[in-house]
Design an enzyme around this catalytic site. Structure first.
Site, short mmCIF file in Angstrom:
data_model
loop_
_atom_site.label_atom_id
_atom_site.label_comp_id
_atom_site.label_asym_id
_atom_site.label_seq_id
_atom_site.Cartn_x
_atom_site.Cartn_y
_atom_site.Cartn_z
N LYS A 26 -69.73 -3.08 -50.29
CA LYS A 26 -70.84 -1.52 -50.81
C LYS A 26 -70.80 -1.34 -51.76
CE LYS A 26 -67.41 1.62 -48.31
NZ LYS A 26 -67.84 2.38 -48.66
N ARG A 31 -75.85 0.38 -55.44
CA ARG A 31 -76.04 0.22 -56.87
C ARG A 31 -77.37 -0.54 -56.65
NH1 ARG A 31 -70.63 0.80 -56.52
NH2 ARG A 31 -69.85 1.65 -58.69
N GLY A 99 -68.89 9.25 -50.46
CA GLY A 99 -67.88 9.53 -51.30
C GLY A 99 -69.16 9.11 -52.79
N SER A 172 -61.85 6.40 -61.55
CA SER A 172 -62.40 6.51 -61.00
C SER A 172 -63.92 5.71 -61.39
CB SER A 172 -63.06 8.06 -60.44
OG SER A 172 -64.01 7.54 -59.63
N GLN A 174 -66.70 5.47 -59.25
CA GLN A 174 -67.84 6.97 -59.19
C GLN A 174 -67.90 7.58 -60.26
OE1 GLN A 174 -66.77 8.47 -55.25
NE2 GLN A 174 -66.41 6.48 -54.81
N ASP A 325 -58.51 0.34 -53.04
CA ASP A 325 -59.42 0.25 -51.06
C ASP A 325 -58.42 -0.58 -50.17
OD1 ASP A 325 -61.09 2.82 -51.82
OD2 ASP A 325 -62.91 1.02 -51.98
C1 S3P Z 1 -66.54 2.90 -55.45
C2 S3P Z 1 -65.52 3.24 -55.96
C3 S3P Z 1 -63.77 4.16 -55.51
C4 S3P Z 1 -63.93 2.80 -54.17
C5 S3P Z 1 -64.68 3.38 -53.04
C6 S3P Z 1 -66.15 2.84 -54.46
C7 S3P Z 1 -67.19 2.86 -56.20
O1 S3P Z 1 -64.08 5.31 -55.41
O2 S3P Z 1 -62.25 3.64 -53.35
O3 S3P Z 1 -64.35 3.27 -52.52
O4 S3P Z 1 -68.62 2.00 -55.42
O5 S3P Z 1 -67.28 2.98 -57.06
P1 S3P Z 1 -63.57 5.67 -56.49
O6 S3P Z 1 -64.29 5.73 -58.08
O7 S3P Z 1 -62.98 7.32 -56.17
O8 S3P Z 1 -61.87 4.65 -57.27
#
Ligand code: S3P
Length: 448
Positions: A26, A31, A99, A172, A174, A325
């Site tokens: 995912k 990306r 998210g 994070s 993200q 996760d």
């Molecule tokens: C992700 C980062 C993680 C992860 C999410 C995917 C990503 O979240 O839990 O499922 O692809 O960058 P966080 O950045 O909130 O830790």
């Protein structure tokens, strides 16, 4: 619970056998679409995860003016606009449950002078967006959000962006990735630091697309990533490896059902994602890896997993980002183990698709498992040879991983486990039920 809720029940199943070909990763799928949309030329993606979260990102990239075309199963073609070439979307961008999609897209548009409105489902509208939006202001972006930094959010990218030095205060990927993507259109070099070693797919893929990116370790742990702005990204081909976070569900199911043997081909083995495999091996899991190879700059391999007797362990907190996760399914494995499993440093789980820590604890209790909830973690008392009682119903709170984890539990518990709503599984692993059924798992619909 939404009107369209879909309860499911998992019942004690025979040993699992066969090949579990899980869908594309995912994180890498999001990306690939986003960088493809920012690059010049035609990006060809194979193995893309075609699940709701990623399809929403595809739609958003299209709304900003890139051409995004599906060519066949997992095969997608993206013709990007070039960095800084995105136009104003005509409509509100709805990211559903995602998210990652929403936060990365906020970063990707934050240094281009366009305005967009971001929203999502009931789960996403409860998740903190200020952690991304506040640092994006350093580049010159502006936003309006609901109280508490919640969606819907209106974001206006900087007209004259400036490069930044910023330390991401939480573990994070993200937030880190949003900042790296924003840096692409800010003149000069931006430096983004982080104390934790979170997943590095953005950095890797940026290099593959031709951006100037360098990574320096920090003396006390963590690292600084530097990105040169006004980058010219050039389209490449991306082969998306299979998702270790999805593989985790059939994998743990095979471990807790004695006599099982399954093979999971082509799974991503990036060390920033394999914390669960390491932890399970420490618990006594029989997991072997063959045919390790490279795929588009990422490590992949074929996993063979056999039913195993597990014992409780203490998860080192520094490993948490590499398995962030995977705690719902690790908690399930821990319930079948002998002795306690201690998990700490999990504060980020409180702001996932649900308050995941609370949801896991409630689910374990519904199954008759003893668990102590801590502010930043939990201690699961393994049921050992007596087995997990089961027989409960779990509230999934719009969280796909809570749904899949407790269905896996029901395959090996003494009495079945029911989840109140399995519909969110489609956000990350639409093939879950079919794939598990193909291995021999008994998962059935219920009247509610
Ligand atoms: C992700 C980062 C993680 C992860 C999410 C995917 C990503 O979240 O839990 O499922 O692809 O960058 P966080 O950045 O909130 O830790």
């Amino acid at each position: 619970m939404p009107a369209s809720a879909r309860p499911l029940r998992a019942c004690r199943s025979p040993s699992l056998k066969g090949m579990a070909t899980v869908p594309g990763d995912k994180s890498i799928s999001h990306r690939a679409l986003i960088l493809g949309g920012m690059a010049l030329g035609e990006t060809l993606i194979t193995g893309l995860l075609e699940a709701e979260d990623v399809l929403n990102t595809a739609e958003a990239v299209r709304a900003f003016g890139a051409q995004v075309v599906r060519q066949g199963p997992g095969g997608w073609k993206v013709n990007g606009t070039g960095v800084g070439g995105w136009r104003r979307p005509e409509d509100v961008l709805d990211f559903g449950n995602s998210g990652t999609g929403s936060r990365l897209m906020m970063g990707a548009m934050a240094t281009t002078p366009v305005t967009a409105v971001f929203t999502g489902d009931d789960s996403l509208r409860k998740r903190p967006m200020g952690r991304v939006l506040e640092p994006l202001k350093l580049f010159g972006a502006e936003y309006e959000a609901q109280p508490g930094g919640l969606m819907p959010v209106t974001l206006t990218g900087a007209g004259q962006a400036i490069c930044v030095d910023y330390t991401v205060p939480m573990a994070s990927a993200q937030v880190k990735s949003a900042m790296l993507l924003a840096a692409l259109n800010a003149p000069g070099r931006s430096h983004i630091s982080q104390g934790a070693l979170t997943r590095d797919h953005t950095e890797r893929m940026l290099s593959a697309f031709g951006a100037e990116v360098s990574v320096e370790p920090l003396p006390g742990g963590g690292e600084t990533i530097s990105v040169m702005g006004e980058a010219e990204l050039k389209a490449v081909s991306v082969a998306v490896p299979r998702d270790p976070s999805s593989a985790a569900f059939p994998l743990v199911a095979a471990l807790i059902l004695p006599g099982s043997e399954i093979v999971l081909p082509g799974v991503l083995l990036n060390p920033r994602r394999t914390g669960l495999f390491e932890t399970l091996k420490e618990m006594g899991a029989d997991i072997s890896i063959a045919n390790e190879r490279d795929s588009s700059g990422e490590r992949v391999g074929d996993l063979t997993v056999r039913g195993s007797v597990l014992k409780g362990v203490e998860v080192p907190p520094e490993r948490v980002p590499a398995m962030i996760d995977e705690f719902p399914i690790l908690a399930v494995a821990a319930a079948f183990a002998e002795g306690p499993t201690v998990m700490r440093g999990l504060e980020e789980l409180r702001v996932k698709e649900s308050d995941r820590l609370a949801a896991i604890v409630a689910g374990l209790r519904a199954a008759g498992v003893t668990v102590q909830e801590l502010e930043d973690g939990m201690v699961v008392e393994g049921c050992g040879p007596g087995g997990v009682p089961g027989g409960g119903t779990v509230t999934t709170h719009l969280d796909h991983r809570i749904a899949m984890a407790f269905l896996v539990m029901g395959l090996a518990s003494r009495k079945p486990m029911t989840v109140d709503d399995a519909s969110m599984i489609a956000t990350s692993f639409p093939e879950f039920e079919t794939l598990m059924g193909g291995l021999g798992a008994i998962i059935e619909t219920t009247a509610g």
